[in-house]
Design an enzyme around this catalytic site. Structure first.
Site, PDB file in Angstrom:
ATOM      1  N   LYS A  61       0.844  -1.205   0.000  1.00  0.00           N
ATOM      2  CA  LYS A  61       0.000   0.000   0.000  1.00  0.00           C
ATOM      3  C   LYS A  61       0.874   1.248   0.000  1.00  0.00           C
ATOM      4  O   LYS A  61       0.625   2.181  -0.753  1.00  0.00           O
ATOM      5  CB  LYS A  61      -0.910   0.015   1.242  1.00  0.00           C
ATOM      6  CG  LYS A  61      -2.098  -0.923   1.125  1.00  0.00           C
ATOM      7  CD  LYS A  61      -2.814  -1.077   2.452  1.00  0.00           C
ATOM      8  CE  LYS A  61      -3.772  -2.250   2.401  1.00  0.00           C
ATOM      9  NZ  LYS A  61      -4.248  -2.708   3.708  1.00  0.00           N
ATOM     10  N   GLN A 105      -4.857  -1.374   9.654  1.00  0.00           N
ATOM     11  CA  GLN A 105      -4.789  -2.726   9.083  1.00  0.00           C
ATOM     12  C   GLN A 105      -5.419  -3.750  10.039  1.00  0.00           C
ATOM     13  O   GLN A 105      -5.123  -3.764  11.232  1.00  0.00           O
ATOM     14  CB  GLN A 105      -3.316  -3.085   8.815  1.00  0.00           C
ATOM     15  CG  GLN A 105      -3.095  -4.425   8.133  1.00  0.00           C
ATOM     16  CD  GLN A 105      -3.605  -4.486   6.696  1.00  0.00           C
ATOM     17  OE1 GLN A 105      -3.645  -3.482   5.996  1.00  0.00           O
ATOM     18  NE2 GLN A 105      -4.001  -5.669   6.260  1.00  0.00           N
ATOM     19  N   ASP A 128     -11.368   2.923   4.194  1.00  0.00           N
ATOM     20  CA  ASP A 128     -11.780   1.514   4.166  1.00  0.00           C
ATOM     21  C   ASP A 128     -13.301   1.381   4.046  1.00  0.00           C
ATOM     22  O   ASP A 128     -13.803   0.300   3.735  1.00  0.00           O
ATOM     23  CB  ASP A 128     -11.365   0.826   5.481  1.00  0.00           C
ATOM     24  CG  ASP A 128     -10.118  -0.022   5.330  1.00  0.00           C
ATOM     25  OD1 ASP A 128      -9.907  -0.579   4.247  1.00  0.00           O
ATOM     26  OD2 ASP A 128      -9.362  -0.127   6.316  1.00  0.00           O
TER      27      ASP A 128
HETATM   28  N1  GUN Z   1      -6.965  -6.672   6.167  1.00  0.00           N
HETATM   29  C1  GUN Z   1      -7.246  -7.398   5.066  1.00  0.00           C
HETATM   30  N2  GUN Z   1      -7.922  -6.647   4.165  1.00  0.00           N
HETATM   31  C2  GUN Z   1      -8.063  -5.437   4.713  1.00  0.00           C
HETATM   32  C3  GUN Z   1      -8.667  -4.221   4.251  1.00  0.00           C
HETATM   33  O1  GUN Z   1      -9.232  -4.123   3.155  1.00  0.00           O
HETATM   34  N3  GUN Z   1      -8.585  -3.175   5.111  1.00  0.00           N
HETATM   35  C4  GUN Z   1      -7.989  -3.261   6.326  1.00  0.00           C
HETATM   36  N4  GUN Z   1      -7.989  -2.190   7.096  1.00  0.00           N
HETATM   37  N5  GUN Z   1      -7.432  -4.369   6.769  1.00  0.00           N
HETATM   38  C5  GUN Z   1      -7.462  -5.443   5.962  1.00  0.00           C
END
Ligand code: GUN
Length: 298
Positions: A61, A105, A128
């Site tokens: 990311k 995350q 998100d």
């Molecule tokens: N962990 C796995 N996928 C995601 C996501 O799309 N967002 C977040 N914050 N954590 C994740």
């Protein structure tokens, strides 16, 4: 001579290429802002602990955020961080004018209440789309920040099928992150939507009705070839580690991919389907959040 009956062709949806073109368009828009003397949008990512898969996601990311011309702020906290300290960090990021998007995350360590942390994020920075305000706005048909994975699935579906109106969609999985928002998005596109889950009575028969089949349960190869309506569009959200024929570990989806080939009209592969689209949509949401800020000047 008897006519030969050939199997229908299955087109493989190249999520990697589609994500690359989406990211390119976002980068071009960000470059335009910068050329006009505006600041770069900023994304803050918070990682608690050392889960190896989460570390890989967070690294990717950060790299892609910078590649798109945005600012990336990474906060890595130890696994024993107190919930109050994590929430205090989220509140500092809420107040930071350089931060347009905040992503914490998941999964978080077991001693932290995930809902309390998500609840602390400013809904306007919730890239998100997990905050109840955004979930509620999506359900009410209002403008919202939409969770990245279902948003990526929808963009691919519209790219492949155009108008989705009147199609039967079956979403297998009812998580807040994928299944529920996916169903809301498909409903908005005028699909007839079924959400199936672990208590669904005849899952195979439900799946066979689907013009659009979304598999988001996290069970390798759950969806068999004869559960797929010939010509259906199949979106496989599952990313599971499973032992390959030679005993080595590999990534597989929730759909029995080899069995689906020749039955489905279109299918997303794992890897290279939904996964790359999720990060592209995160960048898109960050740009959307930045532009929506009343003080952004964009
Ligand atoms: N962990 C796995 N996928 C995601 C996501 O799309 N967002 C977040 N914050 N954590 C994740």
């Amino acid at each position: 001579m008897a006519p030969t009956v050939s199997e229908p062709e299955t087109t493989i949806i190249d999520g990697k290429a589609f994500a690359a073109s989406l990211t390119e368009a976002i980068a071009a828009e960000v470059a335009g802002l910068s050329a006009a003397g505006k600041r770069a949008p900023g994304l803050a990512v918070v990682l608690v602990g050392e889960d190896p898969a989460s570390q890989v996601y967070v690294r990717n990311k950060g790299r892609q955020t910078i590649a798109a011309g945005m600012r990336s702020f990474e906060h890595r906290l130890p696994a024993d961080t107190a919930e109050t300290d994590l929430i205090a960090l989220v509140r500092r990021l809420n107040a930071d004018p350089a931060v347009d998007g905040i992503l914490v995350q998941l999964p978080l360590p077991a001693h932290i209440n995930t809902n309390a942390v998500i609840d602390a994020i400013d809904p306007a920075k919730d890239v998100d789309g997990f905050h109840v305000v955004n979930a509620g706005r999506l359900a009410a048909g209002l403008d919202a920040l939409v969770p990245c994975t279902p948003l990526g699935c929808l963009l691919m579906l519209k790219h492949v099928l155009g108008d989705l109106s009147g199609l039967r969609a079956v979403v297998v999985g009812r998580s807040n992150i994928v299944g529920k928002p996916m169903a809301q998005l498909l409903l908005q596109e005028n699909c007839t939507v079924t959400i199936a889950h672990s208590h669904t009575r005849d899952l195979a028969e439900e799946c066979r009705q689907a013009d659009i089949l979304i598999a988001a349960v996290g069970r390798p190869g759950l969806i068999k070839g004869d559960w797929i309506k010939p010509g259906a569009t199949v979106i496989d959200v599952g990313i599971n580690r499973a032992a390959g024929p030679d005993g080595t570990s590999r990534l597989v989806g929730d759909v029995d991919y080899d069995a689906a080939l020749g039955v489905a009209g279109h299918i997303t592969p794992v890897p290279g389907g939904v996964g790359p689209m999720t990060i592209a949509c995160l960048l898109r949401n960050t740009l959307t959040a930045a532009k929506a800020r009343p003080d952004s000047g964009f």
